[in-house]
Every structure is written in C-alpha cells, then in structure tokens.
Scaffold this motif. Sequence first.
Motif, PDB file in Angstrom:
ATOM      1  N   CYS A  76       0.816  -1.224   0.000  1.00 37.04           N
ATOM      2  CA  CYS A  76       0.000   0.000   0.000  1.00 37.04           C
ATOM      3  C   CYS A  76       0.845   1.268   0.000  1.00 37.04           C
ATOM      4  CB  CYS A  76      -1.049  -0.023   1.104  1.00 37.04           C
ATOM      5  SG  CYS A  76      -0.466   0.559   2.664  1.00 37.04           S
ATOM      6  N   THR A  77       2.176   1.119   0.177  1.00 37.90           N
ATOM      7  CA  THR A  77       3.025   2.322   0.095  1.00 37.90           C
ATOM      8  C   THR A  77       3.649   2.502  -1.290  1.00 37.90           C
ATOM      9  OG1 THR A  77       5.066   1.219   0.801  1.00 37.90           O
ATOM     10  CG2 THR A  77       3.648   2.058   2.549  1.00 37.90           C
ATOM     11  N   ILE A  78       3.336   1.595  -2.200  1.00 37.71           N
ATOM     12  CA  ILE A  78       3.834   1.730  -3.579  1.00 37.71           C
ATOM     13  C   ILE A  78       3.243   2.988  -4.219  1.00 37.71           C
ATOM     14  CG2 ILE A  78       3.304   0.720  -5.861  1.00 37.71           C
ATOM     15  CD1 ILE A  78       4.339  -1.860  -5.005  1.00 37.71           C
ATOM     16  N   THR A  79       4.001   3.592  -5.083  1.00 41.79           N
ATOM     17  CA  THR A  79       3.533   4.789  -5.790  1.00 41.79           C
ATOM     18  C   THR A  79       2.143   4.569  -6.413  1.00 41.79           C
ATOM     19  OG1 THR A  79       5.805   5.362  -6.302  1.00 41.79           O
ATOM     20  CG2 THR A  79       4.103   6.401  -7.668  1.00 41.79           C
ATOM     21  N   ASN A  80       1.249   5.500  -6.152  1.00 44.49           N
ATOM     22  CA  ASN A  80      -0.082   5.510  -6.771  1.00 44.49           C
ATOM     23  C   ASN A  80      -1.016   4.375  -6.340  1.00 44.49           C
ATOM     24  OD1 ASN A  80       0.568   7.786  -8.212  1.00 44.49           O
ATOM     25  ND2 ASN A  80       1.041   6.704 -10.110  1.00 44.49           N
ATOM     26  N   ALA A  81      -0.715   3.738  -5.202  1.00 48.02           N
ATOM     27  CA  ALA A  81      -1.616   2.673  -4.745  1.00 48.02           C
ATOM     28  C   ALA A  81      -2.660   3.215  -3.764  1.00 48.02           C
ATOM     29  CB  ALA A  81      -0.828   1.537  -4.096  1.00 48.02           C
ATOM     30  N   ASN A  82      -2.220   4.018  -2.806  1.00 46.88           N
ATOM     31  CA  ASN A  82      -3.155   4.387  -1.745  1.00 46.88           C
ATOM     32  C   ASN A  82      -2.958   5.849  -1.326  1.00 46.88           C
ATOM     33  OD1 ASN A  82      -4.694   4.471   0.696  1.00 46.88           O
ATOM     34  ND2 ASN A  82      -4.529   2.245   0.814  1.00 46.88           N
ATOM     35  N   PHE A  83      -4.014   6.609  -1.412  1.00 47.45           N
ATOM     36  CA  PHE A  83      -3.967   8.038  -1.065  1.00 47.45           C
ATOM     37  C   PHE A  83      -4.828   8.325   0.173  1.00 47.45           C
ATOM     38  CE2 PHE A  83      -2.881   7.754  -5.503  1.00 47.45           C
ATOM     39  CZ  PHE A  83      -1.938   8.745  -5.709  1.00 47.45           C
ATOM     40  N   ASP A  84      -5.272   7.274   0.842  1.00 48.52           N
ATOM     41  CA  ASP A  84      -6.255   7.431   1.901  1.00 48.52           C
ATOM     42  C   ASP A  84      -5.587   7.302   3.282  1.00 48.52           C
ATOM     43  OD1 ASP A  84      -8.436   7.470   3.501  1.00 48.52           O
ATOM     44  OD2 ASP A  84      -9.313   5.584   2.772  1.00 48.52           O
ATOM     45  N   TRP A 101      11.372   2.830 -16.397  1.00 43.89           N
ATOM     46  CA  TRP A 101      10.871   2.555 -15.053  1.00 43.89           C
ATOM     47  C   TRP A 101      10.059   3.739 -14.547  1.00 43.89           C
ATOM     48  CZ3 TRP A 101      11.943   4.376  -9.931  1.00 43.89           C
ATOM     49  CH2 TRP A 101      12.745   5.521  -9.898  1.00 43.89           C
ATOM     50  N   TYR A 102       9.190   3.470 -13.587  1.00 44.05           N
ATOM     51  CA  TYR A 102       8.461   4.546 -12.916  1.00 44.05           C
ATOM     52  C   TYR A 102       8.361   4.235 -11.419  1.00 44.05           C
ATOM     53  CZ  TYR A 102       4.519   7.341 -11.223  1.00 44.05           C
ATOM     54  OH  TYR A 102       3.716   8.151 -10.474  1.00 44.05           O
ATOM     55  N   GLU A 103       7.741   3.097 -11.100  1.00 44.99           N
ATOM     56  CA  GLU A 103       7.536   2.836  -9.666  1.00 44.99           C
ATOM     57  C   GLU A 103       8.303   1.598  -9.197  1.00 44.99           C
ATOM     58  OE1 GLU A 103       4.947   0.063  -9.264  1.00 44.99           O
ATOM     59  OE2 GLU A 103       5.381   0.026 -11.395  1.00 44.99           O
ATOM     60  N   GLN A 104       7.976   1.083  -8.005  1.00 45.66           N
ATOM     61  CA  GLN A 104       8.853   0.133  -7.351  1.00 45.66           C
ATOM     62  C   GLN A 104       8.761  -1.294  -7.918  1.00 45.66           C
ATOM     63  OE1 GLN A 104       6.607   2.268  -5.233  1.00 45.66           O
ATOM     64  NE2 GLN A 104       8.127   3.678  -6.050  1.00 45.66           N
TER      65      GLN A 104
END
Length: 546
Positions: free
Chosen positions: A69-77, A486-489
Amino acid sequence: MFCYQCQETMKGTGCILKGVCGKESHTAKAMDLLMFVVRGVSVIADELRNAGHAVSPEVNRFVVDSLFCTITNANFDDESILCRVDKGMELRNRLMEEAGNKGISLPAIDELQWQGGREEYASKAETVGVLREPDVDLRSLKELMTYGLKGMAAYLEHAMRLGYDDASIHTFMQHALAASAAKSLSADEWVKMVLQTGEYGVKTMALLDKANTSRYGNPEITKVNIGVGKRPGILISGHDLKDMEELLKQTEGTGVDVYTHSEMLPAHYYPAFKKYSHFVGNYGNAWWKQREEFTTFNGPILFTTNCIVPPLANAEYKERMFTTNSTGYPGCKYIQADAEGRKDFSEIIEIAKQCQPPTEIEHGEIIGGFAHNQVLQLADKVVDAVKSGAIRKFVVMAGCDGRMKSRDYYTEFAKALPKDTVILTAGCAKYRYNKLPLGDINGIPRVLDAGQCNDSYSLAVIAMKLKEVFELNDINELPIVYNIAWYEQKAVIVLLALLSLGVKKIHLGPTLPAFLSPNVAKVLVDTFQIGTISDVEDDLKIFQLS
Ligand code: SF4
Ligand code: SF3
C-alpha cells in the motif's frame, strides 16, 4: 515529507511539500510511520525465526499488504494507512510479548520501543522517514532494497490471493527489513542484500507466473478489441487477476460488459477469461491518461492495484471509482473481501446498469499474449529467423509508462528501430508503441507483449531458453539488448531480478533513480554496466542498431 521512490520525483531529487503523484505530505508521513512499524514487526519475526520458532501467517500478510500500500499511486487514503499502523502496533506488541515469553532478547531500537498513540503519529512520522539514515550511500542502498521489496510484496500478494505462497520469500523479506532497522551493515554487505533481493524477486515472479498460469491457463496469442460495445461497462484496472475472475463471473448475464484498463490488458490473453462474451476489450492507455479516459468511459471503475491518478476536484467519475486490496482513495468506496477472500461487486454492477455505454475513443485491435509458453511454442520459427538473419536483434523495452514528456523517446525509439528487430515488452511501458504499425517478420509481430510488468519474468525465461538453444555460455552473448523504462517500485524489483540473473548493459530511463547516490550508481555501472538513455540516434548507435 521526503519521498524519492519513483521516477517522477520532484526535480529529480525528492518530493518535499507534496508528491508529484498527488500524495499529500500527511499521507507520505503516514506511510513512513507504517514502514517504521513494518520494520519493527519484521525485527521480531526475524528473531523468532532465528531462534527456531514459527511465525504466524498474520505477520506475513501484514508485511506484504503494508509494503504494497506504500507503492507509488496505490493508496492516497490516510485513514486506510493509519488503520494499518494501528494494527501493526498491536501486532508488534503481541510479538514482543511472545518473544519475551520464549526468552528471546530483542534489540533496543526505536522500532520496538516506541509506544505512541494516534495523537503522536504525525510527530513521530517526522523522524522515521527516508532521511533517518544520515549516510547518503547507506540510505541509497537501504532504499533500493526496500523499493525492491515493495515491488516483490505486490507480486507475492497476487500469488497469495490465488493460493500460492512460499515461506522462504516472507523469511527473506522480513529478514531484509529487520536488517534495515537493526543491523549496521557495511556498504558491501548492503550491496549483497540488494542482489539477494533480486534473487527473491525472480522467485516471486516465478511463483506468480505459476499461480496465474495454473489457475487461468497459459497466455496465448490474442487480438484485443480497443473499441467499445453498445452496453454499459465496468472498467477494471491494476494487476490482480483474482479480482478479474470474480468480476467476470459476477457480471455474467447482467447486461453489463467488462473492459480492461492499462495493466489489466493482459487478462485478455488468458484462456480462462476468453470464454466470457461480455469481456469486450481494452479501453484506453497507460495509467496516466485516466483523467480523460475515465470521463469518457461513462461507467464505474475498479482499481485492484496501482496506478491511481487523483481525480480532479470536479471529476464526475470520482463517484464511480472503487478501490480494493491495498489501494485506497479518500471518498471512494472500498470493496472488502470476506473471510474466504470473496468479494461482492454487486454495488458496482448496479451502478454500471444506470450508466451510458462507453464513448469510443479509438477503434481496432492490438495483439499480445507472447508469454514464455507461447513464445517457446514458436521457438523453431524464432530460432530460424535469428539464424537466417531475418531477426537481427531483440530489444527488451519492458517496464512502466509515465506522464513525462521525455517518455516520447520510447515511441520514437520504437519507430526508429531497424525493421529486422523485435521488441519484447511487458508492463504498461508498452502503450508507448503497441498501437504503432510496426509490422512483422515472417509472421512474428515486431512487438511481442508478454503481459504485465511481473511477466518480465517471461522475458527472462525466453532469454534463458534461447541461450540454451544457441548453446551459449552467457545470457549476455544473446542478440538481446535492454532499454527499460521505469516509474515505480515494481520496476525496481524487475531490474534487480534481471541483475541477479546476470543480465548486463541494461539501459534504464528516462532518468536514473534519484535514490541512487553517485557512489551506488557507480557500483551498478562498474558491476553491471548499467546505463541510461540519451537521444534516439545516439542510443541506436550504442545498441549497434543504426
Ligand atoms: Fe514523489 Fe514519487 Fe514519492 Fe509520489 S511516489 S511522493 S511522486 S517520489
Ligand atoms: Fe504501470 Fe503503474 Fe509500473 Fe505494472 S501501472 S507497470 S506504472
């Protein structure tokens, strides 16, 4: 806040006020605190295992889900993340008690000693982020490893949801996280940990490949419709095939169609999903175009994983956005699995029935399904084409797409490649060139799409097989070059996995990660001859393709 985990980080150095991705500073801090708690839990789990005790599956699930859930663009809540912190603190305290009862002594570190409550979370988070490690090189190595672990956790979670698991991966993951909190390793020892992370990355991708193909069959050559039908639809995004299966089952016979978006496109390549006549096609492109594409889709959208782009304040589709698994967005409905892991999508289906059908934004078909099994079935044809010189080189262009203008490079590079080259791709990077008329070589399409980013594993399997067929000693003697975006993890674990397989001279772009300190970047350049990109013309020369 300080975050530099993705390619689009502010000024190529780090996001400090708000994420370029849209992550607010308070959300970034909540994630830092969650990682702190994850490290604490991992330290105790590692000590329990070292003393020969079993660790409960609850720990494995918590660590994997939290990393994901800490991956880029996974969770903003924030609330979704803070609930995980609460749960982690409670789990950590229980594990500490268990270790105490077993006579295991634990290190005296902050990750185990801090006992603050919700009101102290924000101030604590300020002190436990990436910058807690003052040495830039050690910070770089620890974060490189941690980002690899986040990507690995994502892939492992998908496999676990399909009933496939491997205790050795959890053991390594928690051991590595524990080391990042409780061990003073030298730079050389951290480099070893980073490379080991890559080895476990291969193991994890192989496990997920087994899970996906055992459950849904081997991907096969497939033409995917990119136009639309006349009925309302649900758009499913992300990477989770279990959700894909459940959604298709639950929408059958309801009058609602299902479309894939971005990284879910490869679901069309699996035999198990082809039987659904209401599985109409793929709508749109890579993740970063979703603001426009979700507006014209007209129906509900289900996010099973990253990448979420925060909707604009007046975005009408926000009311139709649903999240599940590790994803979250404030104000959007979250679909929870029941105790058996089942999900009820009926609310989404009911909303879809009230919506207009999607507005067509493009028309035609794209082709994919070239995962290892399918390509190996074509092996004779491929080998003949290489031997006759019809195929001069394979160019691996797997990875992520992103919104930076500099990524136009990948489209131009694909267009400029000589006609006797074949692109091997996986991940959402493909949207930069998968709709170009690049033609074929003796019936072999010039863009072979293996699937999602985790299916980069397929590309490695293909390379290994070709090495065997051509009786080569080294994978680097193959006529394959690597120009990866590449972009995220998840791309980080794919990169580390390729390095652990001995692949050299990988070009990584559009820029090298900000989290690589000059000294760590030098290690990667000296050991693996990693490079980045410049312009198309020069790079074609470097790859000996001009
Ligand atoms: Fe910045 Fe990327 Fe971190 Fe978002 S994930 S805050 S864009 S570095
Ligand atoms: Fe794309 Fe987010 Fe990485 Fe799975 S969906 S590759 S960026």
